[in-house]
Each structure stands twice: as structure tokens, then as C-alpha cells.
Write an enzyme that holds these catalytic residues in place. Structure first.
Site, PDB file in Angstrom:
ATOM      1  N   PHE A   1      -1.955   8.839   7.191  1.00 50.19           N
ATOM      2  CA  PHE A   1      -2.221   7.462   6.926  1.00 50.19           C
ATOM      3  C   PHE A   1      -1.547   6.392   6.437  1.00 50.19           C
ATOM      4  O   PHE A   1      -0.309   6.783   6.035  1.00 50.19           O
ATOM      5  CB  PHE A   1      -3.495   7.414   6.328  1.00 50.19           C
ATOM      6  CG  PHE A   1      -3.731   7.881   4.785  1.00 50.19           C
ATOM      7  CD1 PHE A   1      -2.624   8.094   4.087  1.00 50.19           C
ATOM      8  CD2 PHE A   1      -4.932   8.038   4.237  1.00 50.19           C
ATOM      9  CE1 PHE A   1      -2.783   8.461   2.839  1.00 50.19           C
ATOM     10  CE2 PHE A   1      -5.158   8.440   2.994  1.00 50.19           C
ATOM     11  CZ  PHE A   1      -4.054   8.493   2.218  1.00 50.19           C
ATOM     12  N   GLU A   2      -1.767   4.987   6.495  1.00 47.24           N
ATOM     13  CA  GLU A   2      -0.869   3.921   6.283  1.00 47.24           C
ATOM     14  C   GLU A   2       0.407   4.003   7.079  1.00 47.24           C
ATOM     15  O   GLU A   2       1.555   3.629   6.533  1.00 47.24           O
ATOM     16  CB  GLU A   2      -0.811   3.870   4.793  1.00 47.24           C
ATOM     17  CG  GLU A   2      -2.091   3.506   4.242  1.00 47.24           C
ATOM     18  CD  GLU A   2      -1.893   2.954   2.539  1.00 47.24           C
ATOM     19  OE1 GLU A   2      -0.630   2.194   2.199  1.00 47.24           O
ATOM     20  OE2 GLU A   2      -2.691   3.134   1.729  1.00 47.24           O
ATOM     21  N   GLY A   3       0.306   4.454   8.487  1.00 47.73           N
ATOM     22  CA  GLY A   3       1.459   4.696   9.026  1.00 47.73           C
ATOM     23  C   GLY A   3       2.110   5.860   9.159  1.00 47.73           C
ATOM     24  O   GLY A   3       2.526   6.398   7.986  1.00 47.73           O
TER      25      GLY A   3
ATOM     26  N   GLY B   1       0.887  -1.325   0.005  1.00 45.79           N
ATOM     27  CA  GLY B   1       0.003  -0.042   0.062  1.00 45.79           C
ATOM     28  C   GLY B   1       0.955   1.013   0.099  1.00 45.79           C
ATOM     29  O   GLY B   1       0.338   2.153  -0.689  1.00 45.79           O
ATOM     30  N   ARG B   2       1.864   1.416   0.660  1.00 44.37           N
ATOM     31  CA  ARG B   2       2.888   2.227   0.888  1.00 44.37           C
ATOM     32  C   ARG B   2       3.514   2.754  -0.313  1.00 44.37           C
ATOM     33  O   ARG B   2       3.659   3.854  -0.906  1.00 44.37           O
ATOM     34  CB  ARG B   2       3.615   2.124   1.815  1.00 44.37           C
ATOM     35  CG  ARG B   2       3.203   2.343   3.355  1.00 44.37           C
ATOM     36  CD  ARG B   2       4.203   1.693   4.201  1.00 44.37           C
ATOM     37  NE  ARG B   2       3.427   1.495   5.615  1.00 44.37           N
ATOM     38  CZ  ARG B   2       3.716   0.744   6.680  1.00 44.37           C
ATOM     39  NH1 ARG B   2       4.710  -0.068   6.577  1.00 44.37           N
ATOM     40  NH2 ARG B   2       2.990   0.620   7.600  1.00 44.37           N
TER      41      ARG B   2
END
Lengths: 257, 578
Positions: free
Chosen positions: B394-396, B273-274
Site C-alpha cells: 500500500f501507499e504505492g 504518508g510514506r
């Protein structure tokens, strides 16, 4: 039902064009090309007719190797097969010669229907399709906005001037040029893109068709960049008078109204 | 000491090994993949030009149904799915390049798409069983199902291990009963399927342990409710809601990955995703550059257009070189992922950090170029800024990712040093290790590893990279010696180490990209100035961070923060205090 769509590749709309050394065409080296805008509507109509009548769409494109990209795109958008008339020299050839070459290349295909766009974005003659119909001895209709396939014939609605339309029936086979802007143009799909490379593309060499390429109706001698001239006109008077002057100028001088 | 077992460029770098073999030559796609990619991009561009209106999407906080339907029709929803399951079957690299272009047109669409494709669908792609794949992937590929990823909870954001949603096996052992709440779920309002993470009881070594497990949850199941869409600063087209689970029955067949391995499922899914997210940032930056150029060339002040002023040139050059670097690290990493067999967890975390910060800086600077106009909602600049902000969160969050990068990186040398400690206690048995350690130490102090056969155009930059990599390895070892296990609490230090690695990775990717082009006989006319500027900026950032590892004001920072928090406010009123 066998349907052909005549599809041309032209320089992209925002391309910066330089003239070729001999001033008869543009220098194609750093120019990107795309499917001629009007032809998207021809292709859309061809695909719609094919879908409704269990038909098969063949893309017919003339030009050097670069046109294969446009062929592939049309195949990705749903066309079934293609004929590539390979030629390196004819980018600025007159429409009659082009029509002769294309007619010769497709005459044995016995298409029931040949569609083209309204005109090309480069020269804008709007003649090649009509001339092909004449050479192949089939009826044609231009500026078509609606079609309906009947038994052995096609019913078309043509756009005339001043908001008038003409309804006509043509026996098949026939050639139509499709008015732009009325059909939703199809987008390529990823499945279509993956399948495109498996679809047949017939290669025809323009030189092998036996058409004399030097007997065109006219020959393009020179193209040149228009000389830039700047003129500013200031309109005087009260608001009403300025508006009517402006409308007059837009109508009669700029001819945009 | 070369450790051939480590198949991660960056993890090796922490130990001072420059694994040039992993990142040189720069990965390339084959001709067919490139042709397909070009046509997919064109299909999206044609569609987006005709149908996507980012101003309307932002205003209405909704993606029109026709846009979603059109994207499904083109087949974009199937991009992460292989052709075996009726997806597009494209490489990670192609996927990210398309994602880049989607984000260029509208960030809200990109977030919806990323939540579906990057993280919603990828869990099943990576960990699904054959029957799960056969059941769900074709529907996800066609867009009949839109997917979501549900990890975050009110009490568990960055600390994912703190989730309280539970899944308990029912008496018949046919289903898990899911209870709990998830928040900030992109596509939460309309997704049909979500990867949901919950605490489960796992039997291990004769005892019961509470561990996270991943589940595929159909969101039309009884007991699922969805919250209202959040009102957000940016990416307003995307739909963000909470998801509540009240005794939801999840069939045992919908267990995703092994029991108790949910954390792994989450991390692996987020790795992918990142990369998509970072690619989206590249698209944003390219669009920003184009907008900035148009404005800078048309706006005249003091008798010349803005682009002729050095302070504007500074901004344009900065954005362009950061774009170049982000592109280099993202497509290097996707290329490595496509090739397989390489661990890219650190690399993809760095891609997310770099992309999100670069696009934020870019949107800020472009708004500045536009001046007052930039602040007006009549123009797109403020929307770019609002849309760009989320990527750092988001996503970490970038903070947690920096800790992840630094801690995962030093883990290798840390393990090694721990073993050295053991070896010292048993010198005969540990002889091999000790000689290795000695060699390692010698190498650190006397010789350094080198990038070899780099094109002359980037010789200086490669030398800088070599020296600074050695410095990273030496510093890593020093802080490990100094802090031991306590290093995990030394966030000031860890952040600096992470920043060093981030910039070193950027340099390595840029050098590999340019060098590969030179060796292929391709032009580097456009590449070289961008590469050189980036490498020199990055090198000075690495040097600065390295300096601050030992010479810093960390104690004052902690002291000040504690002082403010104790007072609950700024404790001074300069003019009124006696």
C-alpha cells in the site's frame, strides 16, 4: 481546596542494579528512574478529588535533579504545580529524616489534604506519609480505597485484613495513603505535556530547611545482594497428596497463598 | 557541474553531485522537542501496556472503542495538526518516532492511525484553505472526526491517473456531484471525512481537459455508502472497506487544492504518508529483534542457546543493521522535511521501500529462528509476518515506487542531455551549456565528487560511496544515451538504477549519522559495527546492480514470461512429455 501528592522517583522495575562503592545504596549512574508505582494511584486520587472539588494539586518530590522528569510527568498528567525539594544525598536516608525534611518544606503551604501512595518500590517502608502527618499534627488514614469530601472533613473507606473494611471520618487537614490498583491511573496528554513546562515548580534546597540530617531513627549500614542458593524438592505420592503438599508449601514456605 | 538550484540530495546524486551540504550534519531536534517527544512516547507506552492487546485485536479484527477513545484522550489524533488548530504541533520527526512506537504495539492500530493522521488529515494540512483548516482540523485533531484517503479504484491502483470517479459542477455552481467507487479504503467503515480524488473537466488554453481534482468529502453526506469490511491477511485491527458515491453533493468550498491538481495533492500527501509508514516498519523491526533475542537466548539445542550459533547471529546482525539503516534514512528525511526547502520525494519513497522490505525480511527471519513455534498461531511470530506483508503493497507498491525513484532521478540528467542536443543544433547560443556538458563529461571519466572530512572510522565506507555514486551518474548517462525516451519502458534497467540509489542513500544517511555523532563527541560504540556492516552490504548490492545494468538476462526473462503467459501454465511435464 489545596491538595498535595507526595511522589517519589524510584529505579525502573526491570533495572539491573549494582551496589554503590560504600555498599549503602545502589550505583545510580546507569539506572533509569520512574514514578513510584503506588504513587500513580495517589496522584490519580488527588486529581479526581481536585476535579470534583475545584481543587489544586501540588506535586511534592524530593531528590536530585533527575526527579524533575517525574515532576514534569505528573504535571503533564494534570497536576497544577510542584515543589521540588532538591537533595543529592538522601536516597537511602531513613523515613523519619525524610519526613522531617518534607514536613518542613511544605508546612507553610497549608494543604487541606496530603496524599501519598501505599509504599515505595525501593525501600517499601510505607512510613514517610504517616510520619509527616504526625509531625504536622494532622490525622491520617492508610490503605484508603474510597474518599468523599464533606464540609471540613473527609470520609474514607480503609481496607483492613481478611476482606474487612473500615469507614472513618477525619477532620481536614488530613493525610491519606492510597491503596494501589483501584483507581484508573491517568495518562499524560499531549496538551498536558505542552502545558507542563509553563506550570510553576518551586525549588527548595533540603540543606536550607534547618533539619538535622544526622539524627535519624536508624541508619542504613550496609546493603548486599542476597546469596543465591538453589534447592529442588521433589514431591512424592499420588496426585491428591502432591496437591496438598504443594498447597502447604505455597502457603507456609513460599507464603504466596 | 554543481547545480545549486536542485535542492534534492538524491536528484543531484544522479548527476554525480554529492550535495553533502544537504545531509551533513545529520539533522538534530532541539532539547525541548526531544523532551516533549520523550513524554509523548511515555504516555503512549503506559497507555498501550495497560490497554492494547494485539492478540485480541487480530482475533476480533477490530480496535476496541476504549483504545480509540484513549488515543483521542491522549491527543495522538492531533499529532499532524499544528497547535494553531488545536493539534499537538510536533515536528515530522517526532510524529514519525511516535508512529514507530504505535506500530510496535499493534500494526492494525498503526494503519488506522496512519490512514487518519498521515494521509487522511495531511491533505488538508498541506493544501487546505484557511477556512477548510479552521473547519476540519480541530475536529480531526481531537478525533471527533476520523479521516480516510480515497484514491484507489477497482480499475486504478498503481495507475492512479486511470480513476473513473467523476465530479461535475452542478448548474448553480454551488456543488460538485460526485459519482464512482473507491476500494481498499482504510478507516472506510467509520471515517467521517475523506480526501477523495475524482476526474473533473478543467478549462485550459481554451479547451476542456479531463484532470484529477481532490475534494474533502463528509462521509455522512447523502449518497455515500460503505462496503463491508475486507477480511485481510494481516493488520486485521484496521478497517478496510469500499466507499461508493452516488450523486453525492460536495460543496465547492470543499475543493482541496487547485482544480486539476489532484495528482499533486495525492503525491505530496503520500510523500508524508510514506515516511510514517517507514517509521512504523522501524518499530516493527525493533519489536522483532527483541522477540528474536528473547527466544534465541532461551532456546537451547546441541547444548547451547541459539544465539551462540553463527547462522542465528547472521540473521540477528542482518535485521539489526537494516534497522539501523532504515532509522538513518527515515530520520534524515524527516529532519530535512522539518528544516524545509528541500525536495524529499525520492527520499521518502525510498524510506517506504527500504522499511517495508526490511520489516518483511525481519519477520520472515525471526519466524525462522523460532522454527516450528514460529508457525503456530499460539505465538506472535506468524502475526508479525502477516502484519508486515502489506507494507510492500500500500501507499504505492514498491515496484511503482522503484520506477518513480529511477525515472524522477534520471529526469534531471535527461533534461540536461536534451538541452545539450538542442545546443548542438545552435552551438553559439548554447555555448555555455556545451562547456558545462564538457566539464560534466570530463568529471565523470576522470574525477569524482567526494564526501569531505568524514571521520576516520568510516573513511573506507565514504570512499566506496564516492566511487559508487560516480558509477551511478555514469550509468544514468549511458542508459539515457542508449535508450533516450524509451527508457521509461525499460523496467529491468530502471529497477537496477533504483536499487543502486536506494543503497547509496542508505550509505549516505548512515555515514552522516555516525560522522555527526563523532563530531559531537558522542559514543559510536553501538553505531559503528551496525554502520560498517550495512555500508559494506549496501556497497556490494550497488556493485551487483551496476554490473547487471549491462550484463544481464533480461531478454530471457521477457521470453520466458511470454512463453508462460501464452501457454497459460508451466508448459512442461517433465516425466510425461515425449
Amino acid at each position: 481546596m489545596k491538595i498535595a501528592i507526595l511522589l517519589k522517583q524510584v529505579p525502573v522495575k526491570d533495572a539491573t542494579l549494582e551496589l554503590s562503592g560504600d555498599n549503602t545504596w545502589i550505583d545510580e549512574d546507569d539506572v533509569q528512574f520512574e514514578i513510584n508505582d503506588s504513587d500513580h494511584y495517589g496522584l490519580a486520587e488527588a486529581l479526581n478529588i481536585a476535579k470534583a472539588n475545584d481543587g489544586e494539586v501540588t506535586v511534592v518530590t524530593m531528590g536530585p535533579d533527575r526527579v524533575k522528569d517525574s515532576i514534569k510527568q505528573a504535571l503533564a498528567k494534570g497536576a497544577h504545580k510542584a515543589i521540588h525539594i532538591d537533595d543529592e544525598e538522601m536516597s537511602s536516608t531513613d523515613p523519619l529524616t525524610r519526613a522531617k525534611v518534607i514536613a518542613e518544606a511544605i508546612k507553610d503551604e497549608n494543604f487541606d489534604l496530603i496524599l501519598s501512595g501505599l509504599q515505595s518500590d525501593d525501600f517499601g517502608y510505607g512510613q514517610t506519609g504517616v510520619l509527616i502527618a504526625e509531625i504536622l499534627g494532622m490525622p491520617h488514614a492508610t490503605l484508603v480505597v474510597e474518599t468523599e469530601i464533606l464540609e471540613g472533613k473527609i470520609k474514607v473507606k480503609r481496607e483492613l485484613e481478611g476482606g474487612w473494611f473500615q469507614n472513618a471520618e477525619l477532620p481536614l487537614p488530613a493525610l491519606l495513603s492510597i491503596q494501589s490498583g483501584l483507581t484508573d491511573i491517568p495518562y499524560a496528554t499531549i496538551k498536558g505535556i505542552m502545558m507542563a513546562k509553563k506550570k510553576p515548580v518551586a525549588e527548595v534546597d533540603a540543606d536550607d530547611l534547618g533539619v538535622d540530617l544526622d539524627t535519624g531513627a536508624f541508619k542504613l549500614q550496609k546493603i548486599y545482594t542476597p546469596v543465591k542458593s538453589k534447592e529442588t524438592v521433589v514431591l512424592d505420592g499420588d496426585a491428591d497428596s502432591i496437591v496438598s503438599q504443594l498447597i502447604d508449601k505455597l502457603k507456609n514456605e513460599a507464603k504466596v497463598l | 557541474m554543481k547545480n545549486e538550484k536542485i535542492t534534492s540530495f538524491l536528484k543531484s546524486l544522479f548527476a554525480g553531485d554529492i550535495r553533502q551540504d544537504i545531509i551533513f550534519p545529520f539533522p538534530q531536534q532541539d532539547k525541548e522537542e526531544t523532551e516533549n517527544l520523550q513524554m509523548i512516547l511515555q504516555a503512549w507506552q503506559e497507555f498501550a501496556r495497560d490497554n492494547v492487546d494485539p492478540v485480541e485485536i487480530d482475533k476480533n479484527a477490530e480496535i476496541p472503542k476504549e483504545v480509540l477513545d484513549g488515543m483521542k484522550e491522549i491527543g495522538l489524533f492531533g499529532l499532524p495538526v499544528s497547535d494553531e488548530y488545536e493539534g499537538a504541533g510536533v515536528s515530522k520527526t517526532s510524529y514519525c518516532r511516535v508512529f514507530e512506537e504505535i506500530c510496535r504495539y499493534d500494526s492494525g492500530i498503526a494503519v488506522m492511525f496512519g490512514a487518519h493522521a498521515s494521509i487522511g488529515t495531511n491533505g488538508i494540512v498541506l493544501f487546505g484553505t484557511e477556512s477548510q483548516k479552521a473547519k476540519y482540523l480541530p475536529k480531526l485533531a481531537s478525533g471527533e472526526y476520523i479521516a480516510a484517503f480515497a484514491l484507489t479504484e477497482p480499475g486504478a491502483g498503481s495507475d492512479a491517473a486511470g480513476i473513473t470517479t467523476t465530479a461535475v459542477l452542478n448548474e448553480n455552481k454551488t456543488a460538485f456531484i460526485l459519482n464512482g467507487s473507491k476500494i481498499w479504503i482504510s478507516n472506510g467503515g467509520y471515517a467521517q471525512l475523506a480526501t477523495v480524488f475524482a476526474k473533473t473537466i478543467v478549462h485550459q488554453n481554451g479547451e476542456d481537459k479531463e484532470k484529477i481534482t481532490a475534494f474533502i468529502v463528509e462521509l455522512d453526506s447523502a449518497g455515500v455508502s460503505r462496503g463491508k469490511p475486507e477480511h485481510k491477511l494481516g493488520i486485521r485491527g484496521s478497517n478496510t472497506t469500499s466507499l461508493n458515491f452516488d450523486n453525492v453533493e460536495v460543496p465547492v468550498d470543499n475543493l482541496l487544492g487547485p482544480m486539476g491538481k489532484g495528482f499533486l495533492v495525492a503525491m505530496e500527501t503520500l510523500n508524508t504518508g510514506r515516511l510514517g509508514l517507514a517509521a512504523g516498519c522501524i518499530g516493527g523491526m525493533k519489536e522483532l529483534l527483541q522477540q528474536a533475542n528473547q527466544y534465541a537466548q532461551s532456546r537451547e539445542q546441541f547444548g547451547k542457546s541459539l544465539d551462540k550459533f553463527e547462522l542465528i547471529q547472521d540473521k540477528i546482525a542482518y535485521i539489526a543493521s537494516e534497522t539501523y539503516a532504515t532509522e538513518s534514512i527515515v530520520y534524515l528525511t524527516t529532519g530535512l522535511q522539518d528544516r524545509g526547502g528541500v525536495d524529499v520525494s525520492l527520499e521518502s519513497a525510498i524510506c517506504k521501500i527500504v522499511g517495508s522490505e526490511a520489516v518483511w525480511d525481519a519477520s520472515d527471519e525471526v519466524l525462522q529462528i523460532a522454527g516450528g513455534l514460529g508457525y503456530s498461531t499460539e505465538y506472535p511470530y506468524e502475526r508479525f509476518l502477516r502484519d508486515a506483508r502489506i507494507h510492500r503493497i500500500f501507499e504505492g507498491t514498491n515496484e511503482i515506487l522503484r520506477m518513480f525513484v529511477a525515472l524522477s532521478g534520471i529526469q534531471g540528467p535527461g533534461e540536461y542531455l536534451k538541452n545539450v542536443g538542442k545546443a548542438l543544433r545552435n552551438p553559439i547560443k548554447g555555448f555555455g551549456l556545451l562547456t558545462g556538458f564538457a566539464a560534466h563529461k570530463v568529471k565523470d571519466t576522470i574525477t569524482i565528487d567526494h564526501l569531505k572530512n568524514i571521520c576516520p572510522e568510516l573513511k573506507n565506507e565514504a570512499e566506496q560511496f564516492d566511487k559508487l555514486s560516480a558509477r551511478l551518474a555514469a550509468l544514468t548517462e549511458n542508459v539515457l544515451m542508449k535508450y533516450g525516451k524509451k527508457i521509461i519502458y525499460k523496467q529491468f534497467i530502471l529497477q537496477r538504477i533504483a536499487n543502486m540509489v536506494i543503497n547509496l542513500f542508505g550509505m549516505a544517511a548512515v555515514i552522516s549519522r555516525v560522522d555527526t555523532r563523532v563530531k559531537q563527541g558522542k559514543s559510536i560504540e553501538h553505531d559503528l559495527p551496525l554502520a560498517k556492516l550495512y555500508c559494506n552490504m549496501a556497497a556490494s548490492r550497488v556493485r551487483r546492480e551496476a554490473r547487471y545494468v549491462t550484463r544481464n538476462h533480461d531478454k530471457q526473462r521477457t521470453q520466458i514470461s511470454e512463453m508462460i503467459c501464452e501457454n497459460g501454465k508451466y508448459p512442461i511435464d517433465m516425466l510425461l512429455d515425449k
